[in-house]
Design a protein around this motif. Sequence first.
Motif, PDB file in Angstrom:
ATOM      1  N   ALA A  13       0.883  -1.309  -0.280  1.00  0.00           N
ATOM      2  CA  ALA A  13      -0.113  -0.086   0.194  1.00  0.00           C
ATOM      3  C   ALA A  13       0.707   1.110   0.312  1.00  0.00           C
ATOM      4  CB  ALA A  13      -1.228   0.084   1.089  1.00  0.00           C
ATOM      5  N   ILE A  14       2.104   1.156   0.868  1.00  0.00           N
ATOM      6  CA  ILE A  14       2.906   2.455   0.815  1.00  0.00           C
ATOM      7  C   ILE A  14       3.655   2.191  -0.277  1.00  0.00           C
ATOM      8  CG2 ILE A  14       2.525   2.413   2.945  1.00  0.00           C
ATOM      9  CD1 ILE A  14       5.324   1.408   3.604  1.00  0.00           C
ATOM     10  N   GLY A  15       4.254   1.015  -1.019  1.00  0.00           N
ATOM     11  CA  GLY A  15       5.274   1.639  -2.159  1.00  0.00           C
ATOM     12  C   GLY A  15       5.956   0.784  -2.303  1.00  0.00           C
ATOM     13  N   GLY A  16       6.390   0.145  -1.416  1.00  0.00           N
ATOM     14  CA  GLY A  16       6.872  -0.823  -1.628  1.00  0.00           C
ATOM     15  C   GLY A  16       8.820  -0.854  -1.706  1.00  0.00           C
ATOM     16  N   GLU A  17       9.590  -1.320  -2.295  1.00  0.00           N
ATOM     17  CA  GLU A  17      11.033  -0.948  -1.402  1.00  0.00           C
ATOM     18  C   GLU A  17      11.587   0.557  -1.883  1.00  0.00           C
ATOM     19  OE1 GLU A  17      15.508  -2.058  -3.575  1.00  0.00           O
ATOM     20  OE2 GLU A  17      13.151  -3.047  -4.524  1.00  0.00           O
ATOM     21  N   ALA A  18      10.638   1.605  -2.492  1.00  0.00           N
ATOM     22  CA  ALA A  18      11.136   2.579  -3.431  1.00  0.00           C
ATOM     23  C   ALA A  18      10.780   3.367  -2.564  1.00  0.00           C
ATOM     24  CB  ALA A  18      10.677   2.967  -4.574  1.00  0.00           C
ATOM     25  N   ALA A  19       9.529   3.118  -1.650  1.00  0.00           N
ATOM     26  CA  ALA A  19       9.051   3.672  -0.521  1.00  0.00           C
ATOM     27  C   ALA A  19       9.467   3.419   0.531  1.00  0.00           C
ATOM     28  CB  ALA A  19       7.194   4.224  -0.379  1.00  0.00           C
ATOM     29  N   ILE A  20       9.934   2.578   1.022  1.00  0.00           N
ATOM     30  CA  ILE A  20      10.480   2.518   2.063  1.00  0.00           C
ATOM     31  C   ILE A  20      12.040   2.894   2.551  1.00  0.00           C
ATOM     32  CG2 ILE A  20      11.504   0.795   4.149  1.00  0.00           C
ATOM     33  CD1 ILE A  20       8.560  -0.110   4.158  1.00  0.00           C
ATOM     34  N   ARG A  21      12.498   2.526   1.246  1.00  0.00           N
ATOM     35  CA  ARG A  21      13.953   3.699   1.112  1.00  0.00           C
ATOM     36  C   ARG A  21      13.841   5.017   1.620  1.00  0.00           C
ATOM     37  NH1 ARG A  21      18.408   0.887   1.556  1.00  0.00           N
ATOM     38  NH2 ARG A  21      18.359  -1.187  -0.086  1.00  0.00           N
ATOM     39  N   SER A  22      12.720   5.425   0.631  1.00  0.00           N
ATOM     40  CA  SER A  22      12.628   7.391   0.690  1.00  0.00           C
ATOM     41  C   SER A  22      12.008   7.526   1.909  1.00  0.00           C
ATOM     42  CB  SER A  22      11.166   8.112  -0.069  1.00  0.00           C
ATOM     43  OG  SER A  22      11.281   7.566  -1.880  1.00  0.00           O
ATOM     44  N   ILE A  23      11.397   6.668   2.717  1.00  0.00           N
ATOM     45  CA  ILE A  23      10.460   7.585   4.231  1.00  0.00           C
ATOM     46  C   ILE A  23      11.825   7.186   4.662  1.00  0.00           C
ATOM     47  CG2 ILE A  23       9.728   6.441   6.332  1.00  0.00           C
ATOM     48  CD1 ILE A  23       7.786   4.933   4.281  1.00  0.00           C
ATOM     49  N   VAL A  24      13.116   6.229   5.395  1.00  0.00           N
ATOM     50  CA  VAL A  24      14.376   5.989   5.302  1.00  0.00           C
ATOM     51  C   VAL A  24      15.136   7.533   5.061  1.00  0.00           C
ATOM     52  CG1 VAL A  24      16.329   5.032   5.652  1.00  0.00           C
ATOM     53  CG2 VAL A  24      14.475   3.073   5.943  1.00  0.00           C
ATOM     54  N   GLU A  25      14.955   7.200   3.449  1.00  0.00           N
ATOM     55  CA  GLU A  25      16.792   8.553   3.694  1.00  0.00           C
ATOM     56  C   GLU A  25      15.604  10.234   4.418  1.00  0.00           C
ATOM     57  OE1 GLU A  25      16.964   8.094  -0.370  1.00  0.00           O
ATOM     58  OE2 GLU A  25      17.644   6.492  -0.029  1.00  0.00           O
ATOM     59  N   ALA A  26      14.361  10.032   4.200  1.00  0.00           N
ATOM     60  CA  ALA A  26      13.950  11.538   4.967  1.00  0.00           C
ATOM     61  C   ALA A  26      13.765  11.147   6.374  1.00  0.00           C
ATOM     62  CB  ALA A  26      11.909  11.498   4.660  1.00  0.00           C
ATOM     63  N   PHE A  27      14.090  10.163   7.467  1.00  0.00           N
ATOM     64  CA  PHE A  27      13.776   9.911   8.568  1.00  0.00           C
ATOM     65  C   PHE A  27      14.830   9.909   9.166  1.00  0.00           C
ATOM     66  CE2 PHE A  27      13.865   6.948  12.195  1.00  0.00           C
ATOM     67  CZ  PHE A  27      12.932   7.846  12.595  1.00  0.00           C
ATOM     68  N   TYR A  28      16.252   9.683   8.774  1.00  0.00           N
ATOM     69  CA  TYR A  28      17.128   9.973   9.449  1.00  0.00           C
ATOM     70  C   TYR A  28      17.695  10.884   9.686  1.00  0.00           C
ATOM     71  CZ  TYR A  28      16.910   5.121  11.505  1.00  0.00           C
ATOM     72  OH  TYR A  28      16.706   4.188  11.220  1.00  0.00           O
ATOM     73  N   PRO A  29      17.966  12.386   8.458  1.00  0.00           N
ATOM     74  CA  PRO A  29      18.278  13.596   8.854  1.00  0.00           C
ATOM     75  C   PRO A  29      17.804  14.381   9.224  1.00  0.00           C
ATOM     76  CG  PRO A  29      18.111  12.823   6.461  1.00  0.00           C
ATOM     77  CD  PRO A  29      17.562  11.869   7.214  1.00  0.00           C
ATOM     78  N   LYS A  30      16.468  13.699   9.851  1.00  0.00           N
ATOM     79  CA  LYS A  30      15.815  14.197  11.104  1.00  0.00           C
ATOM     80  C   LYS A  30      15.721  13.653  12.130  1.00  0.00           C
ATOM     81  CE  LYS A  30      11.865  15.288   8.210  1.00  0.00           C
ATOM     82  NZ  LYS A  30      12.545  15.553   6.915  1.00  0.00           N
ATOM     83  N   VAL A  31      16.353  12.189  12.370  1.00  0.00           N
ATOM     84  CA  VAL A  31      16.630  12.125  14.049  1.00  0.00           C
ATOM     85  C   VAL A  31      17.871  12.934  14.058  1.00  0.00           C
ATOM     86  CG1 VAL A  31      17.031   9.811  14.800  1.00  0.00           C
ATOM     87  CG2 VAL A  31      14.982   9.568  13.710  1.00  0.00           C
ATOM     88  N   GLN A  32      18.852  13.403  13.397  1.00  0.00           N
ATOM     89  CA  GLN A  32      20.536  13.002  13.839  1.00  0.00           C
ATOM     90  C   GLN A  32      20.393  14.674  13.930  1.00  0.00           C
ATOM     91  OE1 GLN A  32      21.430  12.094   9.616  1.00  0.00           O
ATOM     92  NE2 GLN A  32      23.765  11.028  11.459  1.00  0.00           N
ATOM     93  N   ALA A  33      19.535  15.489  13.317  1.00  0.00           N
ATOM     94  CA  ALA A  33      19.476  16.356  13.910  1.00  0.00           C
ATOM     95  C   ALA A  33      18.595  17.000  15.267  1.00  0.00           C
ATOM     96  CB  ALA A  33      18.994  17.830  12.910  1.00  0.00           C
ATOM     97  N   HIS A  34      17.894  16.178  15.719  1.00  0.00           N
ATOM     98  CA  HIS A  34      16.547  16.218  16.534  1.00  0.00           C
ATOM     99  C   HIS A  34      17.903  16.146  17.875  1.00  0.00           C
ATOM    100  CE1 HIS A  34      13.874  16.137  19.629  1.00  0.00           C
ATOM    101  NE2 HIS A  34      12.870  15.570  18.600  1.00  0.00           N
ATOM    102  N   PRO A  35      18.165  17.300  18.930  1.00  0.00           N
ATOM    103  CA  PRO A  35      18.740  17.140  19.603  1.00  0.00           C
ATOM    104  C   PRO A  35      18.483  15.628  21.332  1.00  0.00           C
ATOM    105  CG  PRO A  35      16.673  18.570  20.334  1.00  0.00           C
ATOM    106  CD  PRO A  35      16.377  17.680  18.611  1.00  0.00           C
ATOM    107  N   LEU A  36      16.871  15.253  21.143  1.00  0.00           N
ATOM    108  CA  LEU A  36      16.561  14.367  21.888  1.00  0.00           C
ATOM    109  C   LEU A  36      17.197  12.505  21.463  1.00  0.00           C
ATOM    110  CD1 LEU A  36      12.938  15.485  23.449  1.00  0.00           C
ATOM    111  CD2 LEU A  36      15.811  14.442  24.913  1.00  0.00           C
ATOM    112  N   LEU A  37      16.984  12.563  20.258  1.00  0.00           N
ATOM    113  CA  LEU A  37      17.409  11.739  19.604  1.00  0.00           C
ATOM    114  C   LEU A  37      19.085  11.730  19.388  1.00  0.00           C
ATOM    115  CD1 LEU A  37      14.278  11.276  17.343  1.00  0.00           C
ATOM    116  CD2 LEU A  37      14.698  10.516  19.577  1.00  0.00           C
ATOM    117  N   GLY A  38      18.993  12.593  18.039  1.00  0.00           N
ATOM    118  CA  GLY A  38      20.776  12.352  17.300  1.00  0.00           C
ATOM    119  C   GLY A  38      22.164  12.182  18.425  1.00  0.00           C
TER     120      GLY A  38
END
Length: 131
Positions: A13-38
């Motif tokens: 439903a979310i688009g398979g492999e390409a969608a999962i890759r896109s989610i992960v690539e969009a997610f980790y810069p946000k995590v790294q920049a977050h003061p509690l998570l980075g």
Amino acid sequence: MTREERELTFYEAIGGEAAIRSIVEAFYPKVQAHPLLGPLFPEDIMPVMEKQYLFLTQFFGGPPLYSGQYGHPMMRARHLPFPITPERADAWLGCMAEALEETGMERELRLAVLERLKGPAYHFVNTHSNS
């Protein structure tokens, strides 16, 4: 039964492999920049991103890529070395919500994906202090 006659997995439903890759690539810069998570993540985030890709593929009903490489996910045990507070679980979900929106995922599907991720996110909580 045709493919259309059965219910799609989240993975499909979310688009398979390409969608999962896109989610992960969009997610980790946000995590790294977050003061509690980075601070919880290594500077070289690529291995973490790859494991997340493998895990989310499997978690959402795609091929069992994570188990194929690392065995049973045992995600709570794998996260025990890190101080996961309720605030960090909230922050993780917030970063994921932003990543899902950034990928252009339709709102109803985004909400369903986040709802599915809430269980694991809060299951990993292992401390209630902010240290």
